[in-house]
Design a protein around this motif. Structure first.
Motif, mmCIF file in Angstrom:
data_model
loop_
_atom_site.group_PDB
_atom_site.id
_atom_site.type_symbol
_atom_site.label_atom_id
_atom_site.label_comp_id
_atom_site.label_asym_id
_atom_site.label_seq_id
_atom_site.Cartn_x
_atom_site.Cartn_y
_atom_site.Cartn_z
ATOM 1 N N TYR A 250 13.439 54.295 2.622
ATOM 2 C CA TYR A 250 13.111 55.027 3.832
ATOM 3 C C TYR A 250 14.223 54.808 4.840
ATOM 4 O O TYR A 250 14.857 53.761 4.878
ATOM 5 C CB TYR A 250 11.787 54.534 4.438
ATOM 6 C CG TYR A 250 10.555 55.008 3.712
ATOM 7 C CD1 TYR A 250 10.123 54.384 2.548
ATOM 8 C CD2 TYR A 250 9.836 56.094 4.195
ATOM 9 C CE1 TYR A 250 8.999 54.836 1.880
ATOM 10 C CE2 TYR A 250 8.698 56.549 3.528
ATOM 11 C CZ TYR A 250 8.291 55.912 2.379
ATOM 12 O OH TYR A 250 7.176 56.353 1.718
ATOM 13 N N GLN B 247 -0.526 49.999 -2.428
ATOM 14 C CA GLN B 247 0.065 49.322 -1.276
ATOM 15 C C GLN B 247 1.570 49.212 -1.431
ATOM 16 O O GLN B 247 2.068 48.692 -2.428
ATOM 17 C CB GLN B 247 -0.557 47.932 -1.149
ATOM 18 C CG GLN B 247 -0.129 47.182 0.072
ATOM 19 C CD GLN B 247 -0.947 45.919 0.270
ATOM 20 O OE1 GLN B 247 -2.101 45.843 -0.159
ATOM 21 N NE2 GLN B 247 -0.364 44.930 0.900
ATOM 22 N N LEU B 248 2.297 49.705 -0.432
ATOM 23 C CA LEU B 248 3.746 49.559 -0.392
ATOM 24 C C LEU B 248 4.113 48.253 0.271
ATOM 25 O O LEU B 248 3.534 47.905 1.307
ATOM 26 C CB LEU B 248 4.374 50.696 0.421
ATOM 27 C CG LEU B 248 4.814 51.983 -0.276
ATOM 28 C CD1 LEU B 248 5.505 52.887 0.734
ATOM 29 C CD2 LEU B 248 5.731 51.694 -1.435
ATOM 30 N N PHE C 7 7.321 46.470 2.043
ATOM 31 C CA PHE C 7 8.625 46.820 2.602
ATOM 32 C C PHE C 7 9.500 45.591 2.757
ATOM 33 O O PHE C 7 9.017 44.475 3.001
ATOM 34 C CB PHE C 7 8.454 47.454 3.989
ATOM 35 C CG PHE C 7 7.975 48.881 3.954
ATOM 36 C CD1 PHE C 7 6.619 49.169 3.897
ATOM 37 C CD2 PHE C 7 8.875 49.936 4.001
ATOM 38 C CE1 PHE C 7 6.168 50.482 3.876
ATOM 39 C CE2 PHE C 7 8.434 51.247 3.989
ATOM 40 C CZ PHE C 7 7.083 51.526 3.916
ATOM 41 N N GLY C 8 10.807 45.819 2.652
ATOM 42 C CA GLY C 8 11.769 44.815 3.068
ATOM 43 C C GLY C 8 11.928 44.846 4.582
ATOM 44 O O GLY C 8 11.307 45.662 5.277
ATOM 45 N N LYS C 9 12.777 43.942 5.106
ATOM 46 C CA LYS C 9 12.929 43.830 6.558
ATOM 47 C C LYS C 9 13.898 44.861 7.131
ATOM 48 O O LYS C 9 13.986 45.009 8.342
ATOM 49 C CB LYS C 9 13.396 42.423 6.920
ATOM 50 C CG LYS C 9 12.351 41.362 6.620
ATOM 51 C CD LYS C 9 12.812 39.985 7.063
ATOM 52 C CE LYS C 9 11.714 38.973 6.777
ATOM 53 N NZ LYS C 9 12.103 37.599 7.205
ATOM 54 N N LEU D 82 11.105 52.800 -3.415
ATOM 55 C CA LEU D 82 11.441 53.876 -2.491
ATOM 56 C C LEU D 82 12.403 53.356 -1.431
ATOM 57 O O LEU D 82 12.418 52.165 -1.112
ATOM 58 C CB LEU D 82 10.181 54.397 -1.785
ATOM 59 C CG LEU D 82 9.007 54.838 -2.662
ATOM 60 C CD1 LEU D 82 8.034 53.695 -2.916
ATOM 61 C CD2 LEU D 82 8.256 55.993 -2.017
ATOM 62 N N LYS E 118 15.108 55.080 9.042
ATOM 63 C CA LYS E 118 14.436 55.110 10.349
ATOM 64 C C LYS E 118 15.454 55.174 11.475
ATOM 65 O O LYS E 118 16.303 54.290 11.609
ATOM 66 C CB LYS E 118 13.538 53.872 10.510
ATOM 67 C CG LYS E 118 12.695 53.927 11.784
ATOM 68 C CD LYS E 118 11.852 52.693 11.936
ATOM 69 C CE LYS E 118 10.941 52.803 13.173
ATOM 70 N NZ LYS E 118 11.672 52.982 14.422
ATOM 71 N N ALA F 281 13.060 55.137 17.817
ATOM 72 C CA ALA F 281 12.001 55.935 18.453
ATOM 73 C C ALA F 281 11.407 56.985 17.526
ATOM 74 O O ALA F 281 10.744 57.919 17.995
ATOM 75 C CB ALA F 281 12.502 56.592 19.738
ATOM 76 N N GLU F 282 11.640 56.863 16.221
ATOM 77 C CA GLU F 282 11.001 57.764 15.256
ATOM 78 C C GLU F 282 10.367 56.931 14.150
ATOM 79 O O GLU F 282 10.747 55.773 13.927
ATOM 80 C CB GLU F 282 12.025 58.717 14.640
ATOM 81 C CG GLU F 282 12.607 59.721 15.612
ATOM 82 C CD GLU F 282 13.545 60.684 14.913
ATOM 83 O OE1 GLU F 282 14.279 61.385 15.638
ATOM 84 O OE2 GLU F 282 13.560 60.726 13.670
ATOM 85 N N GLY F 283 9.414 57.535 13.434
ATOM 86 C CA GLY F 283 8.865 56.855 12.277
ATOM 87 C C GLY F 283 9.820 56.926 11.098
ATOM 88 O O GLY F 283 10.721 57.771 11.065
ATOM 89 N N PRO F 284 9.659 56.045 10.121
ATOM 90 C CA PRO F 284 10.496 56.101 8.913
ATOM 91 C C PRO F 284 10.293 57.415 8.171
ATOM 92 O O PRO F 284 9.187 57.961 8.163
ATOM 93 C CB PRO F 284 10.009 54.916 8.079
ATOM 94 C CG PRO F 284 9.309 54.018 9.035
ATOM 95 C CD PRO F 284 8.722 54.908 10.080
ATOM 96 N N PHE G 13 10.932 59.314 4.357
ATOM 97 C CA PHE G 13 11.202 59.074 2.950
ATOM 98 C C PHE G 13 12.553 59.659 2.567
ATOM 99 O O PHE G 13 12.890 60.784 2.935
ATOM 100 C CB PHE G 13 10.090 59.701 2.105
ATOM 101 C CG PHE G 13 10.394 59.757 0.641
ATOM 102 C CD1 PHE G 13 10.641 60.973 0.020
ATOM 103 C CD2 PHE G 13 10.444 58.597 -0.109
ATOM 104 C CE1 PHE G 13 10.934 61.040 -1.324
ATOM 105 C CE2 PHE G 13 10.733 58.647 -1.454
ATOM 106 C CZ PHE G 13 10.981 59.873 -2.066
ATOM 107 N N PHE H 194 14.997 50.989 4.970
ATOM 108 C CA PHE H 194 14.002 50.085 4.414
ATOM 109 C C PHE H 194 13.839 50.352 2.929
ATOM 110 O O PHE H 194 13.664 51.496 2.508
ATOM 111 C CB PHE H 194 12.640 50.275 5.097
ATOM 112 C CG PHE H 194 12.590 49.816 6.527
ATOM 113 C CD1 PHE H 194 12.732 50.719 7.572
ATOM 114 C CD2 PHE H 194 12.401 48.474 6.831
ATOM 115 C CE1 PHE H 194 12.675 50.302 8.892
ATOM 116 C CE2 PHE H 194 12.345 48.049 8.147
ATOM 117 C CZ PHE H 194 12.489 48.960 9.177
ATOM 118 N N THR I 80 6.156 49.205 -4.958
ATOM 119 C CA THR I 80 4.714 49.250 -5.152
ATOM 120 C C THR I 80 4.349 49.123 -6.627
ATOM 121 O O THR I 80 5.111 49.497 -7.506
ATOM 122 C CB THR I 80 4.119 50.557 -4.586
ATOM 123 O OG1 THR I 80 2.700 50.536 -4.751
ATOM 124 C CG2 THR I 80 4.678 51.772 -5.319
#
Lengths: 110, 113
Positions: free
Chosen positions: A36, A97-98, A100-102, A34, A38, A41-44, A46, A89, A93
């Motif tokens: 994402y 559990q996902l 994530f990369g950095k 996947l 971002k 100040a917001e969540g990621p 999809f 990002f 999976t």
């Protein structure tokens, strides 16, 4: 041990051109990937995903390519727009559990 | 639209305090997650839950615990806050099924002094 790697911390692209964000993974058990996006100040949120049974998935300006033999995927954004400026990002999976990369910070220059 | 709500956008706590971070989702999702985001480290999974009263450790559970007494609510607890727990905390939820996309809240910026 980093199982999902985004080796470019940042990328700058001119508006209207193609943005290519890359991601490598090491775990052969990953079968779903996947992306994402971002904003500060917001969540990621999809963006797009791809199953390991496919090598390409498209959604409007966004295309994800998967090369299983190379354990590599990429996100293409065409054409890039200033509103695409964000941190992207990659995630993978093989279970609930996902991993994530950095992240890669994309800046689209008007 | 899925809504994941985190009760605080910003929190400042002292070392040693017990800290509760609350998260509520309104889409009847079975799965809920707590991540922390740190510069240069990306998103790291702390704990997740796939059902009420169920919890599983993620990659970095040390110093944290969780509670899921109701399906819509997933709480992250820092038993004794430390400065290395200063971070952005992100809650997420998803439908049952391992490939369901996560829906994230807007995060809680916690500073421990």
């Amino acid at each position: 041990d980093q199982q999902v790697k985004q080796n470019s911390p940042s990328l700058s692209v001119q508006e209207g051109r193609i943005s290519i964000l890359n991601c490598d993974y090491t775990n052969s058990m990953f079968d779903y990937f996947l992306w994402y996006k971002k904003y500060p100040a917001e969540g990621p949120t999809f963006l797009i995903s791809i199953s390991s049974i496919k090598d390409k998935n498209e959604d409007g300006r966004f295309t994800v390519f998967l090369n299983k033999s190379a354990k590599h995927l990429s996100l293409h954004i065409v054409p890039s727009q200033p509103g695409d400026s964000a941190v992207y990002f990659c995630a993978a999976t093989g279970s609930y559990q996902l991993t994530f990369g950095k992240g890669t910070k994309l800046s689209v220059i008007p | 639209d899925v809504k994941v709500t985190q009760s605080s956008r910003y929190l400042v706590k002292r070392t040693g305090e017990k800290v509760f971070l609350e998260c509520v989702q309104d889409m009847d999702h079975e799965n809920m997650f707590w991540y922390r985001q740190d510069p240069g480290l990306g998103l790291r999974l702390i704990y997740f839950s796939y059902d009420v009263k169920m919890k599983e450790k993620g990659d970095i559970p040390e110093g944290y615990s969780v509670s899921r007494e109701k399906k819509e609510r997933f709480s992250l607890i820092l038993e004794s806050a430390s400065t290395n727990q200063t971070s952005m905390y992100l809650c997420a939820s998803s439908e049952r099924g391992k490939n369901s996309p996560l829906h994230f809240g807007n995060g809680t910026r916690l500073t421990v002094t």
